[in-house]
Every structure is written in C-alpha cells, then in structure tokens.
Scaffold this active site. Sequence first.
Site, PDB file in Angstrom:
ATOM      1  N   SER A  86       8.107   5.830 -41.063  1.00 34.04           N
ATOM      2  CA  SER A  86       9.158   6.148 -42.028  1.00 34.04           C
ATOM      3  C   SER A  86       9.022   7.567 -42.567  1.00 34.04           C
ATOM      4  O   SER A  86       7.910   8.107 -42.667  1.00 34.04           O
ATOM      5  CB  SER A  86       9.051   5.160 -43.191  1.00 34.04           C
ATOM      6  OG  SER A  86       9.869   5.567 -44.255  1.00 34.04           O
ATOM      7  N   TYR A  94       4.652   1.549 -50.246  1.00 33.44           N
ATOM      8  CA  TYR A  94       5.338   1.291 -48.976  1.00 33.44           C
ATOM      9  C   TYR A  94       5.037   2.422 -47.971  1.00 33.44           C
ATOM     10  O   TYR A  94       4.583   2.180 -46.846  1.00 33.44           O
ATOM     11  CB  TYR A  94       6.847   1.151 -49.203  1.00 33.44           C
ATOM     12  CG  TYR A  94       7.639   1.306 -47.939  1.00 33.44           C
ATOM     13  CD1 TYR A  94       7.535   0.366 -46.914  1.00 33.44           C
ATOM     14  CD2 TYR A  94       8.479   2.410 -47.734  1.00 33.44           C
ATOM     15  CE1 TYR A  94       8.239   0.520 -45.730  1.00 33.44           C
ATOM     16  CE2 TYR A  94       9.189   2.571 -46.555  1.00 33.44           C
ATOM     17  CZ  TYR A  94       9.066   1.628 -45.557  1.00 33.44           C
ATOM     18  OH  TYR A  94       9.754   1.779 -44.383  1.00 33.44           O
ATOM     19  N   LYS A 137       2.686   2.525 -44.390  1.00 30.99           N
ATOM     20  CA  LYS A 137       3.114   3.008 -43.069  1.00 30.99           C
ATOM     21  C   LYS A 137       2.181   4.094 -42.557  1.00 30.99           C
ATOM     22  O   LYS A 137       1.894   4.168 -41.359  1.00 30.99           O
ATOM     23  CB  LYS A 137       4.555   3.530 -43.154  1.00 30.99           C
ATOM     24  CG  LYS A 137       5.576   2.439 -43.421  1.00 30.99           C
ATOM     25  CD  LYS A 137       5.948   1.722 -42.137  1.00 30.99           C
ATOM     26  CE  LYS A 137       6.714   0.451 -42.388  1.00 30.99           C
ATOM     27  NZ  LYS A 137       7.206  -0.196 -41.177  1.00 30.99           N
TER      28      LYS A 137
HETATM   29  P1  NAD Z   1      14.366  -5.865 -42.535  1.00 32.44           P
HETATM   30  O1  NAD Z   1      13.671  -6.397 -43.737  1.00 32.44           O
HETATM   31  O2  NAD Z   1      15.823  -6.111 -42.374  1.00 32.44           O
HETATM   32  O3  NAD Z   1      13.616  -6.337 -41.211  1.00 32.44           O
HETATM   33  C1  NAD Z   1      12.248  -6.667 -41.152  1.00 32.44           C
HETATM   34  C2  NAD Z   1      12.136  -7.967 -40.372  1.00 32.44           C
HETATM   35  O4  NAD Z   1      10.747  -8.293 -40.229  1.00 32.44           O
HETATM   36  C3  NAD Z   1      12.790  -9.142 -41.102  1.00 32.44           C
HETATM   37  O5  NAD Z   1      13.581  -9.875 -40.194  1.00 32.44           O
HETATM   38  C4  NAD Z   1      11.598  -9.991 -41.599  1.00 32.44           C
HETATM   39  O6  NAD Z   1      11.913 -11.347 -41.693  1.00 32.44           O
HETATM   40  C5  NAD Z   1      10.543  -9.663 -40.568  1.00 32.44           C
HETATM   41  N1  NAD Z   1       9.156  -9.776 -41.022  1.00 32.44           N
HETATM   42  C6  NAD Z   1       8.595  -9.175 -42.099  1.00 32.44           C
HETATM   43  N2  NAD Z   1       7.280  -9.484 -42.181  1.00 32.44           N
HETATM   44  C7  NAD Z   1       7.017 -10.303 -41.124  1.00 32.44           C
HETATM   45  C8  NAD Z   1       5.839 -10.945 -40.642  1.00 32.44           C
HETATM   46  N3  NAD Z   1       4.675 -10.846 -41.288  1.00 32.44           N
HETATM   47  N4  NAD Z   1       5.928 -11.715 -39.522  1.00 32.44           N
HETATM   48  C9  NAD Z   1       7.108 -11.852 -38.860  1.00 32.44           C
HETATM   49  N5  NAD Z   1       8.256 -11.260 -39.261  1.00 32.44           N
HETATM   50  C10 NAD Z   1       8.198 -10.490 -40.378  1.00 32.44           C
HETATM   51  O7  NAD Z   1      14.082  -4.273 -42.525  1.00 32.44           O
HETATM   52  P2  NAD Z   1      14.812  -3.131 -41.706  1.00 32.44           P
HETATM   53  O8  NAD Z   1      15.635  -2.332 -42.646  1.00 32.44           O
HETATM   54  O9  NAD Z   1      15.419  -3.683 -40.463  1.00 32.44           O
HETATM   55  O10 NAD Z   1      13.554  -2.249 -41.302  1.00 32.44           O
HETATM   56  C11 NAD Z   1      12.833  -2.491 -40.100  1.00 32.44           C
HETATM   57  C12 NAD Z   1      11.614  -1.602 -40.041  1.00 32.44           C
HETATM   58  O11 NAD Z   1      12.013  -0.239 -40.126  1.00 32.44           O
HETATM   59  C13 NAD Z   1      10.645  -1.824 -41.199  1.00 32.44           C
HETATM   60  O12 NAD Z   1       9.336  -1.741 -40.683  1.00 32.44           O
HETATM   61  C14 NAD Z   1      10.937  -0.662 -42.147  1.00 32.44           C
HETATM   62  O13 NAD Z   1       9.793  -0.311 -42.859  1.00 32.44           O
HETATM   63  C15 NAD Z   1      11.324   0.435 -41.157  1.00 32.44           C
HETATM   64  N6  NAD Z   1      12.208   1.461 -41.739  1.00 32.44           N
HETATM   65  C16 NAD Z   1      13.442   1.120 -42.200  1.00 32.44           C
HETATM   66  C17 NAD Z   1      14.293   2.114 -42.723  1.00 32.44           C
HETATM   67  C18 NAD Z   1      15.683   1.790 -43.226  1.00 32.44           C
HETATM   68  O14 NAD Z   1      16.392   2.713 -43.686  1.00 32.44           O
HETATM   69  N7  NAD Z   1      16.148   0.538 -43.145  1.00 32.44           N
HETATM   70  C19 NAD Z   1      13.846   3.446 -42.785  1.00 32.44           C
HETATM   71  C20 NAD Z   1      12.579   3.756 -42.285  1.00 32.44           C
HETATM   72  C21 NAD Z   1      11.765   2.750 -41.754  1.00 32.44           C
END
Ligand code: NAD
Length: 332
Positions: free
Chosen positions: A118, A142, A146
Amino acid sequence: MAIMVLGGAGYIGSHMVDWLLDYGEEPVVVDNLVTGHRAAVNPKAKFYEGDVADKDFMRRVFKENPDVDAVIHFAAYSLVGESMGKPLKYFDNNVTGLIRLLEVMKEVGVKRLVFSSSAATYGIPDHMPIKETDPQNPINPYGESKLIMEKIMKWADEAYGIKYVALRYFNVAGAKPDGSIGEDHNPETHLMPIILQVAEGKRDKLQVYGDDYDTPDGTNIRDYVHPFDLAAAHMLAVKYLREGHDSDAFNLGSATGFSNLEMLKAAREVTGKEIPAEIAGRRGGDPDSLVAASDKARKVLGWKPEYDDVHKIIETAWAWHSTHPNGYDDQK
Ligand code: NAD
C-alpha cells in the site's frame, strides 16, 4: 497452472477473480468472509471459506489444488482509522496471517507470491511523485503492518527462496463496468463510494476533510487506480515471477493526482446529481498529496492501465452503486 487468490471475496480480490476467468486462468479462491461477500465471487471460480492463518485448512486447499504455482494475497484488514485504535488486531490478522501462509507455502513448495502492499507504507512523503526507493515511514498500524509484511517476505525469500512481488497500490476506485461487482465495505471510508452514496441519496452530504492543505485548491490530492488495472498488474507480476525474475516492489497508480474537489466535480458530471458537500475540519494523518511514480511497473512489468481518466473510473463505480444501493444485500 492455477492461481490461488486469498481474499478473493473482497473488493479488489473479486475483480481479480473475475478478470482471471475472463483471461482463461483458473483462480482458486480462499476467503473467511470477514469483510468480503460470497456473492462477489464469480460462480465459475472454486471457492474455499476459511482463514489464511489456519494452516491445516490451507494445507488442504493446496493439496486439493496441486496445479497452484502462485498465490495472490489480498486477505487483510485495511481500515486505517480502525487500525489506530486496534493495532494488535491488524498485526494479528495481517502479519500473523502472512507468517502462517509462508510456512505452508514453504511446506508445499509453492514459491511465488504477489502481495497487496500500500501507499500507506510511505507515510508522509516529502516530495511527489513517490518512487519505490523513497523512505517508507508509515504513520498508522495498518501501513506499518504492510511494511512489516514486505520485510518478512524479503527474509523468507533469502531463507527459503519464496519469490514475491509487492504491489503498492494508491487509491483504488471503480467497479466492473457492467455494474455486477463493486465496492461494498461496512463502514465505508473511501472517498469514491461515499460521494456516490450521497449521489444516490443514502447520505445527506459529503464532508470534505480540510481545504487548507498545500495543494492548488486546498483539498487532498490522491492518485486513483481501477481494480481491473490492478488485476492486470497482478497477472503481469505472476508472469514475471514465473519467468524466474527476482523479488521486487512496484507502485501502482495513474501518476496523476486529483483533489477531493476535482473528484466531486467529476462525480457530479458523471451522475448528473447535485451531490451536496461541505468543508469540515482536517482528519489526523492525511498527507497533502499522494501520487505514485508508476513508471517502474510500466517499464519492468509492461503494465498499461486502461482506466486512465477519473471520469471513466467514476462511470464504472456509478454502474455498481446506482444498481446496488445496499451493496451485495441487493443481490441476495
Ligand atoms: P476487502 O476488505 O474488501 O478485502 C479483503 C478480503 O480478505 C475480504 O474478502 C476478507 O473477508 C478477506 N480476509 C481478511 N482477512 C482474512 C483472513 N485472515 N483469512 C481469509 N480471508 C481474509 O479489502 P480491499 O479493499 O479489497 O483490499 C484488498 C487488499 O488490498 C488489502 O490487503 C488492502 O490492504 C490492500 N489495499 C487496498 C487499497 C484500497 O484502496 N482498497 C489500497 C491499498 C492496498
């Protein structure tokens, strides 16, 4: 060969799964549904409900899918604000989850990992655009989780030869253009879905946090990237590892920043709605601007984002939000 997608029922992961199927790949999805939605997972994908940190469960998933040669890891908690009050929850799920995963990958001999990092790992940058080599000093648990995960992967590579690509995303926005999958977080903390919730009448008005930042219109500037462009980058990263390249990190952004007020204006143009807004006080920990230098991903991975205009991104997000005002609850 098959690709395991951890967190494939989440916002970005579900787009990854859909994209892989469209390109003839075979995704094996793992998700514990803690923030994800079963309905977000394309029914053509193999789905396992369970926790990444549950080693017996993960051993079974690898055993039942011996074709898996690479893992894409989205599974994490990712609410910046919540992480400030509950740091241990974040380190437990994100960091411990990764350690358990690497232990199992080492056991079963799967040695390719593409990881959601991130922009939050950079903290408050002192110049723009941010390069991969710039200092990483996160300002919330957070982002720290990462960064720790990036470091753990580096040492797991040294010791066990598990190669990784860390993809540092900036602000992710948009949905599948046909509106069938999209962003559904509860609580919602991201600007784009919040603006569109105002457009559809679910919220009274948008609160713009601060107009006295060091930017041309005083509001925060962010760099927006579409989940299908992220999906393409993840597949290129899998290919890069399959070709035998070394572990590395890449920024994923559009290299163009948009202020909160510019996003609001664009959303008004796309939706044709008034979208009332007011200026509120600053929130803690918001850097003035966050814009990615993403030429490394373009050059090394050959990444070419298609959604290079925020209007296009907003149109896709609106296709989802206008048809699913209650997110996946509207699909049950
Ligand atoms: P999200 O919460 O929609 O998706 C995360 C998924 O992981 C969910 O479906 C959740 O149920 C699952 N999950 C969490 N912990 C788990 C575990 N221990 N075992 C199994 N499943 C588990 O989040 P997102 O927005 O889709 O983000 C996805 C990834 O991208 C994350 O790692 C987040 O940190 C990273 N990220 C997101 C953004 C953004 O703008 N959305 C920006 C930078 C990084």
